[in-house]
Design an enzyme around this catalytic site. Structure first.
Site, mmCIF file in Angstrom:
data_model
loop_
_atom_site.group_PDB
_atom_site.id
_atom_site.type_symbol
_atom_site.label_atom_id
_atom_site.label_comp_id
_atom_site.label_asym_id
_atom_site.label_seq_id
_atom_site.Cartn_x
_atom_site.Cartn_y
_atom_site.Cartn_z
ATOM 1 N N TRP A 134 36.938 38.474 58.022
ATOM 2 C CA TRP A 134 37.988 39.303 57.424
ATOM 3 C C TRP A 134 37.488 40.752 57.401
ATOM 4 O O TRP A 134 36.344 41.016 57.010
ATOM 5 C CB TRP A 134 38.264 38.796 55.998
ATOM 6 N N ASP A 216 33.800 32.808 49.878
ATOM 7 C CA ASP A 216 35.060 33.525 49.701
ATOM 8 C C ASP A 216 36.168 32.485 49.823
ATOM 9 O O ASP A 216 36.393 31.932 50.899
ATOM 10 C CB ASP A 216 35.173 34.595 50.805
ATOM 11 N N LYS A 252 47.414 34.368 47.728
ATOM 12 C CA LYS A 252 48.130 33.543 48.717
ATOM 13 C C LYS A 252 48.691 32.279 48.094
ATOM 14 O O LYS A 252 49.863 31.976 48.271
ATOM 15 C CB LYS A 252 47.189 33.145 49.859
#
Ligand code: LMR
Length: 410
Positions: A134, A216, A252
């Protein structure tokens, strides 16, 4: 007259937000946004989860709620429940008091507090991330004072899968005692996760080198549709006895993108270290943003701490992940039917919000210019941008891009 500010150089754009702007500015009726990682319905609309709406209405009618500051380390019912869904309600570590958690500003804020803590308090200097990863991982750690990263190989272009040998080799050749960022599930951007057997090998290599795992977890529930399965790697590392940090984002899986709700969980060997750790985190947060936001924290906490709402939320996650799976199958089938050069199995092999298509930057540019279809130059597609209304159009555009601009390795 000269200005001190004349010396300020233009910084490069943040690609994902620049692409969103290009999409928003585009007036073409068939435009498609496959860029930023945000869920869309089959009508290309953002989705406020019904359970979130329900709790918001309940909150609006609750006169006992107010807008007073939260504590510096956030809303305790959120942090406790977030760690519970991460580690499992019957986790021995929770029972033994070896876990502490603090509310943070979504995944990014959690990573920044984690980096500050690891760098400034525990004196780690090196960090590692996957290639690719990311886009924000590098920036966060560099801004926090870490040295240039030692990336580890991850994506194998030839198999469109995981390069496990390269990954293990790089983990073993990094300086001892590096912080290693691992994606808990639904790897961003590749959609490729290690198998359980591969996770075990990764844990062996991390242990051998005394690296420090930082997970993460931005997509729990999005990979398999199941919160438990998506936490497997974290639970495996935790049960194996690693001390580690885990960042969680509720952007999300709750659709709370702009509320900035996240959690940072710390797993330790000795419960006695928790009080001093929390005191140092308090200073770091106080010096950065003082205290986190309340609205989304109460929503998430309310849902995670109520059986009926929790079940409803899990249903919504399943709805989202099922729609993504359908779009994967739909895109793959269309490309195969069109006879698009290359193999497309990886579209359904990959999991989570994204697919790493293998499209080149030139092909991506071609699709934006000719078809008004926007994705990242790495070829990453947000599968949620696909709908039953635009699948044919996108598949034809990919077919055209791949045949018009051939790429040797496709
Ligand atoms: C993404 O990867 O598209 C999202 O996580 C949004 C972001 O902040 O990059």
């Amino acid at each position: 007259m000269g200005s001190l500010f004349n010396e300020v150089q233009q910084a490069p754009p943040i690609e994902v937000f620049a692409v969103v702007k290009a999409f928003n500015d585009d007036t073409h009726e068939k435009k498609v946004n496959l860029s930023i990682g945000a869920y869309r319905t089959n009508d290309s609309k953002p989705w406020v989860l019904p359970v979130v709406r329900k709790v918001e209405k309940e909150m609006a009618d609750n006169d006992t709620l107010n807008h007073e500051y939260l504590p510096i380390l956030g809303f305790e019912p959120l942090a406790t429940a977030a760690s519970r869904i991460l580690l499992g309600a019957d986790s021995p570590l929770l029972k033994e008091g070896k876990v502490t958690a603090v509310q943070v500003l979504s995944g990014t804020g959690g990573l920044r507090v984690a980096a500050d803590f690891l760098g400034k308090i525990l004196k780690f200097e090196n960090f590692m991330y996957s290639v690719p990863t990311w886009g924000n991982h590098r920036l966060i750690f560099l801004h926090s004072g870490f040295k240039e990263p030692k990336p580890y190989r991850y994506w194998d272009e030839s198999t469109k899968g995981l390069n496990i040998d390269g990954m293990l080799e790089d983990i073993r050749s990094a300086p001892d005692r590096s912080v290693i960022i691992l994606h808990a599930c639904a790897h961003n951007p590749t959609g490729v996760d290690p198998t359980q057997e591969q996770w075990k090998l990764i844990a062996d290599a991390v242990e051998e080198k005394h690296h420090f795992p930082l997970f993460d977890s931005a997509y729990q529930g999005f990979a398999s549709g199941d919160l438990e399965k998506d936490a497997w790697a974290i639970r495996y590392f935790a049960e194996r006895g690693f001390e580690m940090l885990v960042t969680q984002s509720f952007a999300k899986n709750f659709g709370l993108y702009n509320e900035r709700i996240g959690n940072l969980t710390l797993i330790v060997k000795d419960p006695a270290v928790i009080t001093p750790i929390r005191s140092q985190l308090t200073l770091l947060v106080r010096g950065a943003y003082s205290n986190p936001p309340n609205h989304g924290a109460r929503i998430v906490a309310r849902v995670l701490n109520d059986d009926a709402l929790f079940a409803e939320w899990k249903g919504a996650i399943k709805t989202m992940s099922d729609r993504i799976k359908e779009m994967r199958t739909g895109l793959k089938e269309r490309l195969i039917k069109l006879g698009t050069p290359g193999t497309w199995e990886h579209i359904t092999d990959q999991i989570g919000m994204f697919s790493f298509t293998g499209l080149s930057a030139e092909q991506v540019k071609y699709m934006a210019e000719k078809y008004h279809i926007y994705l990242l130059s790495s070829g990453r597609v947000n599968m949620c941008g696909l709908t039953t209304h635009n699948l044919d159009y996108v598949a034809e555009a990919i077919h055209d891009a791949v045949t018009s601009i051939p790429k040797a390795s496709l």
